[in-house]
Design a protein around this motif. Structure first.
Motif, PDB file in Angstrom:
ATOM      1  N   HIS A 186     -40.328 111.202   8.593  1.00  0.00           N
ATOM      2  CA  HIS A 186     -40.474 110.611   9.091  1.00  0.00           C
ATOM      3  C   HIS A 186     -40.340 110.175  10.312  1.00  0.00           C
ATOM      4  O   HIS A 186     -40.738 109.296  10.756  1.00  0.00           O
ATOM      5  N   THR A 187     -39.935 111.174  11.505  1.00  0.00           N
ATOM      6  CA  THR A 187     -40.018 111.373  12.926  1.00  0.00           C
ATOM      7  C   THR A 187     -41.747 111.506  12.582  1.00  0.00           C
ATOM      8  O   THR A 187     -41.770 111.216  14.149  1.00  0.00           O
ATOM      9  N   ALA A 239     -32.089 111.773  12.593  1.00  0.00           N
ATOM     10  CA  ALA A 239     -33.638 111.512  13.331  1.00  0.00           C
ATOM     11  C   ALA A 239     -33.214 112.291  15.590  1.00  0.00           C
ATOM     12  O   ALA A 239     -34.497 112.402  15.591  1.00  0.00           O
ATOM     13  N   GLY A 240     -32.830 111.676  15.417  1.00  0.00           N
ATOM     14  CA  GLY A 240     -32.718 111.996  16.666  1.00  0.00           C
ATOM     15  C   GLY A 240     -32.429 113.835  17.111  1.00  0.00           C
ATOM     16  O   GLY A 240     -33.288 114.297  18.174  1.00  0.00           O
ATOM     17  N   ALA A 288     -36.393  99.403   4.745  1.00  0.00           N
ATOM     18  CA  ALA A 288     -35.803  99.310   5.747  1.00  0.00           C
ATOM     19  C   ALA A 288     -34.707 100.339   6.957  1.00  0.00           C
ATOM     20  O   ALA A 288     -34.632 100.624   7.906  1.00  0.00           O
ATOM     21  N   ASP A 289     -34.601 101.502   5.897  1.00  0.00           N
ATOM     22  CA  ASP A 289     -34.068 102.645   6.562  1.00  0.00           C
ATOM     23  C   ASP A 289     -35.041 103.786   7.079  1.00  0.00           C
ATOM     24  O   ASP A 289     -35.067 104.547   8.004  1.00  0.00           O
ATOM     25  N   ARG A 290     -36.543 103.388   6.111  1.00  0.00           N
ATOM     26  CA  ARG A 290     -37.424 104.796   7.248  1.00  0.00           C
ATOM     27  C   ARG A 290     -37.424 104.357   8.011  1.00  0.00           C
ATOM     28  O   ARG A 290     -38.278 105.094   8.658  1.00  0.00           O
ATOM     29  N   VAL A 291     -37.837 102.821   8.572  1.00  0.00           N
ATOM     30  CA  VAL A 291     -38.061 102.413   9.975  1.00  0.00           C
ATOM     31  C   VAL A 291     -36.873 102.777  10.767  1.00  0.00           C
ATOM     32  O   VAL A 291     -37.042 103.012  12.186  1.00  0.00           O
ATOM     33  N   ILE A 292     -35.773 103.216  10.546  1.00  0.00           N
ATOM     34  CA  ILE A 292     -34.522 103.706  11.566  1.00  0.00           C
ATOM     35  C   ILE A 292     -35.359 105.176  12.237  1.00  0.00           C
ATOM     36  O   ILE A 292     -35.578 105.143  13.459  1.00  0.00           O
ATOM     37  N   PRO A 293     -35.759 106.029  11.426  1.00  0.00           N
ATOM     38  CA  PRO A 293     -36.345 107.310  12.177  1.00  0.00           C
ATOM     39  C   PRO A 293     -37.362 107.008  12.635  1.00  0.00           C
ATOM     40  O   PRO A 293     -37.631 107.839  14.290  1.00  0.00           O
TER      41      PRO A 293
END
Length: 255
Positions: free
Chosen positions: A229-230, A195-196, A52-57
């Protein structure tokens, strides 16, 4: 696992992200095997961050990139992996600080399309009735929690009238408004920020936030993972440069 098993595992992850084997974008000799083995298995299979955190980046990088089709698939995958619809929108809203309004609004439009297909609706927020002074106080509190004594350095310094003329509003409307919105906690918002800043090559900000991330529950390895993960969605060189900045910042903080 051997390479055949790695490719199979990567293909399963790719399909779980909503990209079927029949996708025309995979129709090049050996391409699907390559992306399945490297991007979807070697990178996508890393589990230092929970899924669930991996999809955030990934969602953050896609918002920056403006890749509509991939964003649509990732929104669906995020829902399938337990990320709440409000959280998905908040990732895109948080990204507006770093990538600008057009990319955020394009991503929100895509997310709402996916939500509509799944009969998902979200209520509007009640009016924010705080005074500007209360927002400033909330912003100062969040800055202290995130950055501690490092909060007023560089472009954030009140001693620099050029940068502070813009940054003063960021305290009120960034830390005092955006960072306290419901839907994501500070730890998740920090993943968006890491990530941003990685995706946009904003290295001064990345250097600052990489250390601050430790104050909201991320480990050093998880800070790095937010940049890693970006890579499939925004490019390896950008991610690797970001990782260099992160590693140097964390090493300096230990000195």
């Amino acid at each position: 696992m051997d390479r055949t098993s790695n490719r199979k595992a990567g293909a399963e992850r790719r399909r779980a992200l909503g990209q079927p084997d029949s996708d025309p974008g995979l129709n090049a000799p050996g391409y699907a095997a390559y992306v399945d083995e490297y991007f979807h298995n070697d990178i996508g299979g890393r589990d230092i961050l929970p899924m669930a955190d991996r999809v955030i980046p990934a969602l953050t990088a896609l918002c920056f990139r403006g890749a509509g089709k991939a964003t649509e698939r990732m929104v669906g995958a995020a829902l399938d992996n337990g990320l709440a619809p409000r959280a998905i929108l908040e990732i895109f809203i948080q990204s507006a600080l770093y990538s600008g309004l057009p990319r955020t609004e394009e991503a929100i439009t895509i997310a709402n399309k996916v939500f509509a297909e799944r009969d998902i609706t979200l209520p509007d927020d009640p009016p924010d009735t705080r005074t500007p002074e209360q927002m400033d106080a909330d912003g100062a509190r969040v800055m202290e929690e995130l950055h501690g004594p490092r909060q007023a350095g560089g472009y954030a310094s009140p001693d620099n009238p050029v940068t502070f003329s813009l940054y003063q509003g960021a305290i009120r409307h960034g830390y005092g408004q955006l960072w306290v919105r419901p839907g994501l906690d500070l730890r998740q918002r920090m993943i968006v920020a890491i990530a941003g800043f990685t995706s946009a090559s904003l290295h001064d900000s990345l250097r600052k936030f990489a250390v601050s991330a430790l104050n909201v529950g991320l480990s050093k390895d998880q800070v790095a993972e937010a940049a890693i993960h970006t890579a499939p969605w925004n490019g390896l060189p950008i991610a690797l440069t970001g990782l260099t900045v992160i590693s140097e910042a964390l090493a300096a903080a230990d000195d």
